[in-house]
Motif scaffolding. Structure first.
Motif, PDB file in Angstrom:
ATOM      1  N   VAL A 303       0.839  -1.208   0.000  1.00 58.22           N
ATOM      2  CA  VAL A 303       0.000   0.000   0.000  1.00 58.22           C
ATOM      3  C   VAL A 303       0.870   1.254   0.000  1.00 58.22           C
ATOM      4  CG1 VAL A 303      -1.704   1.310   1.319  1.00 58.22           C
ATOM      5  CG2 VAL A 303      -1.931  -1.173   1.122  1.00 58.22           C
ATOM      6  N   ALA A 304       1.910   1.248   0.835  1.00 57.48           N
ATOM      7  CA  ALA A 304       2.813   2.397   0.902  1.00 57.48           C
ATOM      8  C   ALA A 304       3.559   2.591  -0.418  1.00 57.48           C
ATOM      9  CB  ALA A 304       3.807   2.214   2.049  1.00 57.48           C
ATOM     10  N   TYR A 305       3.953   1.493  -1.047  1.00 50.85           N
ATOM     11  CA  TYR A 305       4.649   1.579  -2.338  1.00 50.85           C
ATOM     12  C   TYR A 305       3.751   2.234  -3.377  1.00 50.85           C
ATOM     13  CZ  TYR A 305       7.414   0.276  -6.414  1.00 50.85           C
ATOM     14  OH  TYR A 305       8.163   0.327  -7.567  1.00 50.85           O
ATOM     15  N   GLN A 306       2.480   1.850  -3.378  1.00 52.56           N
ATOM     16  CA  GLN A 306       1.535   2.441  -4.318  1.00 52.56           C
ATOM     17  C   GLN A 306       1.374   3.933  -4.067  1.00 52.56           C
ATOM     18  OE1 GLN A 306       0.151   1.029  -6.894  1.00 52.56           O
ATOM     19  NE2 GLN A 306      -1.103   2.807  -7.486  1.00 52.56           N
ATOM     20  N   GLN A 307       1.413   4.335  -2.809  1.00 49.92           N
ATOM     21  CA  GLN A 307       1.204   5.734  -2.455  1.00 49.92           C
ATOM     22  C   GLN A 307       2.424   6.610  -2.737  1.00 49.92           C
ATOM     23  OE1 GLN A 307      -0.443   6.409   1.459  1.00 49.92           O
ATOM     24  NE2 GLN A 307       0.468   8.452   1.618  1.00 49.92           N
ATOM     25  N   PHE A 308       3.620   6.093  -2.445  1.00 48.68           N
ATOM     26  CA  PHE A 308       4.816   6.926  -2.538  1.00 48.68           C
ATOM     27  C   PHE A 308       5.664   6.662  -3.776  1.00 48.68           C
ATOM     28  CE2 PHE A 308       3.854   7.036   1.995  1.00 48.68           C
ATOM     29  CZ  PHE A 308       4.041   8.376   2.302  1.00 48.68           C
ATOM     30  N   SER A 310       4.398   5.331  -6.924  1.00 48.65           N
ATOM     31  CA  SER A 310       3.694   5.243  -8.203  1.00 48.65           C
ATOM     32  C   SER A 310       3.895   6.486  -9.046  1.00 48.65           C
ATOM     33  CB  SER A 310       2.195   5.038  -7.969  1.00 48.65           C
ATOM     34  OG  SER A 310       1.649   6.140  -7.260  1.00 48.65           O
ATOM     35  N   GLY A 311       4.440   7.566  -8.443  1.00 51.45           N
ATOM     36  CA  GLY A 311       4.694   8.790  -9.192  1.00 51.45           C
ATOM     37  C   GLY A 311       3.611   9.823  -9.041  1.00 51.45           C
ATOM     38  N   PRO A 322      13.593   7.777  -2.017  1.00 49.01           N
ATOM     39  CA  PRO A 322      14.807   6.969  -2.245  1.00 49.01           C
ATOM     40  C   PRO A 322      14.584   5.476  -2.064  1.00 49.01           C
ATOM     41  CG  PRO A 322      15.292   8.900  -0.898  1.00 49.01           C
ATOM     42  CD  PRO A 322      13.805   8.854  -1.042  1.00 49.01           C
ATOM     43  N   TRP A 323      13.756   5.079  -1.093  1.00 53.38           N
ATOM     44  CA  TRP A 323      13.569   3.652  -0.832  1.00 53.38           C
ATOM     45  C   TRP A 323      12.837   2.946  -1.960  1.00 53.38           C
ATOM     46  CZ3 TRP A 323       8.520   1.912  -0.497  1.00 53.38           C
ATOM     47  CH2 TRP A 323       7.538   2.879  -0.257  1.00 53.38           C
ATOM     48  N   CYS A 324      12.176   3.720  -2.827  1.00 54.49           N
ATOM     49  CA  CYS A 324      11.443   3.106  -3.946  1.00 54.49           C
ATOM     50  C   CYS A 324      12.374   2.419  -4.935  1.00 54.49           C
ATOM     51  CB  CYS A 324      10.628   4.170  -4.686  1.00 54.49           C
ATOM     52  SG  CYS A 324       9.339   4.969  -3.695  1.00 54.49           S
ATOM     53  N   GLN A 325      13.665   2.814  -4.929  1.00 57.96           N
ATOM     54  CA  GLN A 325      14.620   2.273  -5.893  1.00 57.96           C
ATOM     55  C   GLN A 325      15.262   0.969  -5.429  1.00 57.96           C
ATOM     56  OE1 GLN A 325      14.451   4.129  -8.563  1.00 57.96           O
ATOM     57  NE2 GLN A 325      13.271   5.696  -7.452  1.00 57.96           N
ATOM     58  N   THR A 333      11.558  -0.309   6.632  1.00 58.78           N
ATOM     59  CA  THR A 333      12.997  -0.338   6.880  1.00 58.78           C
ATOM     60  C   THR A 333      13.610   1.045   6.699  1.00 58.78           C
ATOM     61  OG1 THR A 333      13.096  -2.631   6.110  1.00 58.78           O
ATOM     62  CG2 THR A 333      15.162  -1.428   6.223  1.00 58.78           C
ATOM     63  N   PHE A 334      13.195   1.754   5.652  1.00 55.78           N
ATOM     64  CA  PHE A 334      13.737   3.085   5.384  1.00 55.78           C
ATOM     65  C   PHE A 334      13.370   4.072   6.491  1.00 55.78           C
ATOM     66  CE2 PHE A 334      12.905   7.366   3.731  1.00 55.78           C
ATOM     67  CZ  PHE A 334      14.175   7.720   3.293  1.00 55.78           C
TER      68      PHE A 334
END
Length: 479
Positions: A303-308, A310-311, A322-325, A333-334
């Protein structure tokens, strides 16, 4: 005296509820006493009471509730009130804010609360979060009571062949009431929720161990994994509840390999071993259950990945964090590393020596009880003498499964202690240890045998929880 003891053992649940109520009154009295002076930090009051004062927010009940929202409770209450807004808030499990918000919404729609937003988090996050705080306190105390009952039931099942089964179970559950976690089990924190679902997961796993039906055994394993997954959604350290699944995989896999290579010419399995079909089915159940434990952590990450990452966020474009990469992008963890300075040996600073000393008693209890259990196969509770002077044993329909569960619980507990020393803010061990059953059984065994260290540990627990309660509501460490 003997008659009173027999009455207590004859009515264990009544005894536990009475002890729970008495302890909560003591904790409440300590918290109320702290309201005499001003708190060191007013962040909790600002979140709970809001900027605009009213007769309700100026009441003693509201002022007391704001003291329960100290430390990390601010983040849980804020997330429940207006959703996750800032990146650092993702360090705290999503299950508790979701639970609080669901109850607030239900109360509003049923008409018990008037004039409160009932459809999703407040878009602006303005106003008092007093209702969320009160609901969070109610949830914490209710789940704490339920976790006491579930631990009692779990202990009855695990120690069903002990000569003093009820006494071991009663003492273990009573120790959970006075856990050093103290006021954290009464405040809008996830400790009591994690404990409830951890104990419930162990109970389901134990039912798998004693069930005579293979399909029921595997079904209980999957259910245990799902419940452990809920515990993980409340607190990230719930992921260690996956240890029993990994431990039993290491027990079953060699049997499967042995069956494949040691079957007789008539195609019969060796006596006393799992059949190949049973072993395969068991491994599948363990795999599904173990994956379910991890789900409690992976779903919020997704859910967090989709929010932060997705662009876009709503209609506004936002830069990728930065943690998206990362190869395995994890906001948890970040955030822990970037905002809270959590990482391997990062807490090993001269200024933190007092916190290591505060954590030392609980770390010693966890490590000693865990190590003894791994070496002997059972915690000290199982070595209590029977009426005829013989020690008791732990057995199950399938030899060794209950013993395997107990030893894996010890391994999970040791992992927690090691992680606390090397990676966590070490002082939190006194509260997150509340969700691990093994050390309660270990201390209960010492109390039954009349060992001095049993009573000394109880004195430590009561003293620590009492002092910590006064410091907690004044927003003073340790936390």
């Amino acid at each position: 005296m003997v008659g009173h003891r027999q009455h207590v053992i004859a009515h264990p649940l009544r005894t536990l509820i009475a002890a729970f109520s008495a302890w909560k009154l003591i904790v409440l009295g300590i918290a109320a006493g702290s309201c005499i002076g001003d708190a060191y930090d007013t962040s909790g009051a600002l979140v709970v009471l809001g900027n605009r004062q009213s007769p309700l927010t100026r009441s003693f009940l509201a002022q007391l509730a704001s003291r329960f929202a100290s430390w990390d409770a601010i983040y849980y209450v804020s997330a429940a009130h207006r959703g996750y807004r800032f990146e650092q808030e993702w360090a705290f499990g999503t299950a508790l804010p979701i639970t609080i918000r669901a109850i607030v919404t239900a109360l509003t729609r049923l008409g018990f609360v008037i004039g409160y937003p009932s459809s999703g988090p407040s878009s602006k996050g303005q106003g008092s979060a007093l209702l969320e705080t009160l609901v969070g306190i109610l949830v914490a105390n209710t789940f704490h009571l339920l976790s006491v009952v579930v631990l009692f039931r779990l202990s009855l099942l695990v120690w069903r062949n002990h000569p003093q089964t009820v006494l071991v179970s009663l003492l273990s559950a009573a120790l959970h009431i006075i856990s050093p976690a103290g006021l954290f089990l009464s405040s809008p924190f996830a400790e009591s929720s994690c404990a409830l679902f951890s104990f419930a997961g162990y109970l389901l796993y134990a039912r798998s161990c004693v069930s005579a039906k293979p399909l029921a055994q595997d079904g209980y394993l999957v259910l245990a994994g799902l419940v452990f997954g809920v515990a993980t959604a409340f607190r990230s350290n719930g992921i260690l509840n996956g240890t029993p699944f990994a431990w039993e995989v290491l027990q079953v896999l060699p049997r499967l390999v042995g069956n494949l290579f040691s079957t007789s010419s008539l195609g019969r399995q060796q006596k006393g071993s799992l059949t190949t079909a049973d072993a395969v089915r068991r491994l599948l159940a363990l795999g599904v259950g173990g994956a379910a434990v991890a789900t409690g952590s992976l779903v919020p990450q997704a859910v967090a990945y989709q929010q932060f990452c997705s662009g876009v966020s709503g209609s506004t474009e936002v830069p990728r964090r930065p943690w998206c990469q990362g190869y395995l992008p994890s906001i948890y963890t970040f955030v822990q590393r970037h905002y809270w300075d959590v990482g391997f040996l990062r807490y090993w600073k001269l200024s933190n020596v007092p916190l290591f000393l505060l954590a030392a008693p609980m770390l010693a209890i966890l490590m000693r009880s865990g190590a003894e259990t791994l070496v002997s196969g059972t915690p000290s509770a199982a070595r209590a003498k029977s009426p005829v002077g013989k020690g008791s044993t732990v057995v199950g329909p399938e030899p060794g499964r209950i013993a395997t569960l107990v030893r894996s619980a010890a391994a999970a507990q040791l992992l927690l202690a090691v992680m606390a020393v090397t990676n966590y803010h070490v002082q939190i061990i006194t509260r997150i240890s509340s969700a691990y059953p093994l050390w309660y059984w270990w201390v209960a065994g010492k109390l039954i045998r009349g060992e001095p260290w049993g009573s000394r540990i109880v004195i430590f627990m009561i003293s620590y929880a009492s002092i910590q309660g006064a410091l907690f509501t004044s927003f003073l460490p340790p936390a």
